[in-house]
Design a protein around this motif. Structure first.
Motif, PDB file in Angstrom:
ATOM      1  N   TRP A 189      -5.587  -8.779   8.998  1.00 36.82           N
ATOM      2  CA  TRP A 189      -6.924  -8.271   8.659  1.00 36.82           C
ATOM      3  C   TRP A 189      -7.097  -6.824   9.099  1.00 36.82           C
ATOM      4  CZ3 TRP A 189     -11.058 -12.606   9.869  1.00 36.82           C
ATOM      5  CH2 TRP A 189     -11.096 -13.511   8.783  1.00 36.82           C
ATOM      6  N   MET A 190      -6.670  -6.508  10.307  1.00 38.24           N
ATOM      7  CA  MET A 190      -6.840  -5.142  10.811  1.00 38.24           C
ATOM      8  C   MET A 190      -6.086  -4.140   9.949  1.00 38.24           C
ATOM      9  SD  MET A 190      -6.917  -5.425  15.002  1.00 38.24           S
ATOM     10  CE  MET A 190      -5.523  -6.526  15.206  1.00 38.24           C
ATOM     11  N   GLN A 191      -4.872  -4.481   9.591  1.00 37.59           N
ATOM     12  CA  GLN A 191      -4.049  -3.583   8.779  1.00 37.59           C
ATOM     13  C   GLN A 191      -4.681  -3.374   7.400  1.00 37.59           C
ATOM     14  OE1 GLN A 191      -0.021  -4.982   7.649  1.00 37.59           O
ATOM     15  NE2 GLN A 191       0.741  -3.158   8.688  1.00 37.59           N
ATOM     16  N   THR A 192      -5.191  -4.450   6.804  1.00 38.68           N
ATOM     17  CA  THR A 192      -5.776  -4.354   5.468  1.00 38.68           C
ATOM     18  C   THR A 192      -7.095  -3.579   5.492  1.00 38.68           C
ATOM     19  OG1 THR A 192      -4.787  -6.510   4.965  1.00 38.68           O
ATOM     20  CG2 THR A 192      -6.444  -5.669   3.427  1.00 38.68           C
ATOM     21  N   ILE A 193      -7.935  -3.835   6.493  1.00 37.53           N
ATOM     22  CA  ILE A 193      -9.194  -3.101   6.611  1.00 37.53           C
ATOM     23  C   ILE A 193      -8.923  -1.618   6.807  1.00 37.53           C
ATOM     24  CG2 ILE A 193     -11.214  -2.736   8.099  1.00 37.53           C
ATOM     25  CD1 ILE A 193     -11.236  -5.776   8.570  1.00 37.53           C
ATOM     26  N   ASP A 194      -7.930  -1.304   7.612  1.00 33.23           N
ATOM     27  CA  ASP A 194      -7.582   0.099   7.846  1.00 33.23           C
ATOM     28  C   ASP A 194      -7.172   0.790   6.545  1.00 33.23           C
ATOM     29  OD1 ASP A 194      -7.023   2.360   9.622  1.00 33.23           O
ATOM     30  OD2 ASP A 194      -4.923   1.989   9.147  1.00 33.23           O
TER      31      ASP A 194
END
Length: 205
Positions: A189-194
């Motif tokens: 999730w963090m990678q995709t949101i970034d």
């Protein structure tokens, strides 16, 4: 003569305590049996009360479901208040994702049961809409600097994508179908949101 206020207060407190225990029994069973809705007899057995005690406090199971969802909202608000909204980009993304992940971890099965069994209930439908609105509101708060860089149409599209990304079903697929650990699911999730959020010129450099 009317009974002393202390007796009335004590009776009211016991009744509220009974109501809370019934709600907690429903929530425990809903987690175990999801997506099936527990029966009144199952809830009574779990709570340690009679079926009559349930219907003295709730007109039907649907009303108990609504009360249980409201109880969950109060729990989420108490356990996951907004934090880290004034941090840098990376810390804000991590704070949001870990809080959201913890919420999904705790309430995923109940959410599945709620969505499947909402039927034509306007009360449950309203709670589902409210839950999704709260997710969007939290994102707008946590990622305000990034949203401020977007034009309105782009901001709306990005918000829609992010809301779909962090849906409970998305979390369940990562955890159950792909067997990701909590930390690995958060990382996805963090990678995709970034990637979805714009970066300032200094961050992009």
């Amino acid at each position: 003569m009317s009974p002393p206020p202390t007796k009335l207060d004590g009776r009211r407190l016991r009744s509220e305590r009974t109501k809370q225990l019934i709600i907690e029994a429903y929530l425990a069973l809903a987690q175990e049996l999801s997506p099936r809705v527990p029966t009144a007899a199952e809830i009574a057995g779990k709570a340690g009360y009679s079926v009559r005690s349930i219907f003295e406090r709730f007109p039907d199971i649907r009303a108990l479901q609504v009360a249980a969802v409201d109880y969950c909202f109060a729990q989420i608000a108490a356990l996951a208040p907004p934090r880290g909204a004034d941090g840098d980009r990376g810390s804000r993304i991590e704070a949001y994702v870990r809080t959201r992940g913890q919420t999904c971890e705790r309430w995923a099965r109940l959410w599945r049961s709620l969505v499947v069994n909402q039927g034509d209930s306007p009360e449950l439908g309203a709670r589902i809409r409210l839950a999704r609105e709260l997710v969007r509101d939290r994102m707008e708060l946590m990622f305000a600097p990034e949203f401020a860089m977007m034009q309105p149409e782009e901001r709306l599209r990005t918000l829609i994508l992010l809301e779909a990304l962090v849906d409970v079903e998305s979390w369940e697929r990562m955890r159950e179908f792909f067997s990701l650990s909590f930390d690995d699911a958060c990382h996805v999730w963090m990678q995709t949101i970034d990637r979805l959020l714009p970066k300032s010129s200094s961050e992009a450099a």
